[in-house]
Design an enzyme around this catalytic site. Sequence first.
Site, PDB file in Angstrom:
ATOM      1  N   GLU A  45       7.852  -2.800  -7.459  1.00 41.96           N
ATOM      2  CA  GLU A  45       8.456  -3.262  -6.297  1.00 41.96           C
ATOM      3  C   GLU A  45       8.724  -4.654  -6.202  1.00 41.96           C
ATOM      4  O   GLU A  45       8.089  -5.296  -5.342  1.00 41.96           O
ATOM      5  CB  GLU A  45       7.635  -2.849  -5.036  1.00 41.96           C
ATOM      6  N   GLU A  56       6.019   6.719  -6.852  1.00 36.37           N
ATOM      7  CA  GLU A  56       5.207   6.673  -5.691  1.00 36.37           C
ATOM      8  C   GLU A  56       6.024   7.640  -4.707  1.00 36.37           C
ATOM      9  O   GLU A  56       7.324   7.502  -4.517  1.00 36.37           O
ATOM     10  CB  GLU A  56       5.134   5.283  -4.988  1.00 36.37           C
TER      11      GLU A  56
HETATM   12  C1  BGP Z   1       4.107   0.582  -1.767  1.00 31.86           C
HETATM   13  C2  BGP Z   1       3.316  -0.061  -2.715  1.00 31.86           C
HETATM   14  C3  BGP Z   1       1.880   0.167  -2.496  1.00 31.86           C
HETATM   15  C4  BGP Z   1       1.312   0.758  -1.554  1.00 31.86           C
HETATM   16  C5  BGP Z   1       2.428   1.834  -0.536  1.00 31.86           C
HETATM   17  C6  BGP Z   1       1.991   2.093   0.829  1.00 31.86           C
HETATM   18  O1  BGP Z   1       4.998  -0.322  -1.406  1.00 31.86           O
HETATM   19  O2  BGP Z   1       3.590  -0.199  -4.200  1.00 31.86           O
HETATM   20  O3  BGP Z   1       0.918  -0.919  -3.095  1.00 31.86           O
HETATM   21  O4  BGP Z   1       0.815   0.075  -0.523  1.00 31.86           O
HETATM   22  O5  BGP Z   1       3.605   1.119  -0.674  1.00 31.86           O
HETATM   23  O6  BGP Z   1       2.470   1.222   1.513  1.00 31.86           O
HETATM   24  P1  BGP Z   1       1.378   0.443   2.477  1.00 31.86           P
HETATM   25  O7  BGP Z   1       0.355   0.097   1.765  1.00 31.86           O
HETATM   26  O8  BGP Z   1       2.244  -0.719   3.083  1.00 31.86           O
HETATM   27  O9  BGP Z   1       1.074   1.432   3.649  1.00 31.86           O
END
Ligand code: BGP
Length: 464
Positions: free
Chosen positions: A166, A365
């Site tokens: 990301e 993801e």
């Molecule tokens: C994505 C990232 C992760 C993870 C996930 C969940 O954007 O790659 O690192 O954190 O989101 O989001 P958040 O942690 O902001 O709830």
Amino acid sequence: MFYQFPEKFWWGSAASGPQTEGRVDGDGKGDSIWDMWYKKEPTMFFNQVGPEHTSEVYKHYKSDVALMKKIGHNSFRTSIQWSRLIPDGVGEVNQKAVDFYNDYFDSLIAQGIEPFVNLYHFDMPNELQKIGGWENRQVVDAYVTFAKTCFELFGAKIRKWFTHNEPIVPVEAGYLYQFHYPMLIDMKKAVQVAYHEALSNALAVQAFKAGGYQGEIGIILNLTPSYPRDSNDAEDVLAAHRADLFFNRSFLDVTVLGHYPQDLIDLIKESYCMPETEPDDAAIFANNTIDLLGINYYQPRRIKKKESPITNPEIPMPDHYFDIYEMPGRKMNPYRGWEIYEKGIYDLLINVRDNYGNISCYISENGMGVENEERFIQEDGSIQDDYRIEFVKDHLKYVHQAIQEGVNVKGYHMWTCMDNWSWCNAYKNRYGFISVDLDNDYKRTIKASGYWFADTAMRNGFED
Ligand code: BGP
């Protein structure tokens, strides 16, 4: 109906070093911006929980890997922390980190779980942030040296490499919308950061190919399909297109096709935010595109034409070109505040098939962060997270459809394996197939979704 997936489909989950490993005395790790920021401003983090423990994977990785096996993983992604391997960002390699990652990856391989390794997950070594982090082209060189060090150290056992996770997040969170360090609002710097990240990707791909390492190298992008409020309104459509340029195509085009979209360049020029470049850069981008695309999908971006006044016209921002549209009746994950729109995953995959040469890709993801999951705890201590099972099923059905329609999608990784530290949200929202009890020695317990996933992976599909 039974949703059957292709043979050798990648079933697993994703995590990152900074969100899972934690630190122990004498581990030799240097500070990343997260360690530094927490020391400076602990109140920026939910319940003031910082990155020093996270889920203690550094201590428990062997038993954690056994749990991954139990929940059906044949693959798992994590990241090598730059500040663990090279504590100052440049210079000496920390042998304890080499031993740790070697043993972690060997443990995975021994269980039949292929490690996918990412090299950057928002975790700039603090020593390099002191010279501007991604704002500074010297940091691109430092990153390439770090990447080569990783290929050299672990290349014999790793077959799937990713340069970044990301990369738009450090741009928007650090330089536009103030939710990660350095918390600036500065589009000129944001563009420079994005440019340097993309360049570092191309140079790492180049180094990987030149080194003759086995396997594939790619990047992981969080793609947010951009939908206009009214697809018959030309201004809404243009606004959605521009949001797509800023947030998706700024990395997708340059990493997969090897060049930036001309209309994105025009927007950046119009905003007086063009980055500093060097004459050979265009050829570096063109000649070093990726082999494999990881797609993180959480939510769509709904857009309407700019209707709200621009409060500070002298400060350029992407959203001078569009407004966010809150679609009535949208389905929400109320904890994270993100819309759930399952078909978005299909639209993204079809776009990759049609406009990006049907490049080999996978869902790297997808997931659902939920607060207070203890509410759903059963007598045996496990969490009955039926909402997560539904969420995964509903997305997988669309992945299945995309496969039927010829998309080259090779797998599905859930965010995440076990509950982990979500940056400033710390442990507020839980995402894992496995719970982690912070008050009880970080005890791990498989959730209902973990058992469901094991069954799905074993049967290479599910009934619904
Ligand atoms: C994505 C990232 C992760 C993870 C996930 C969940 O954007 O790659 O690192 O954190 O989101 O989001 P958040 O942690 O902001 O709830």
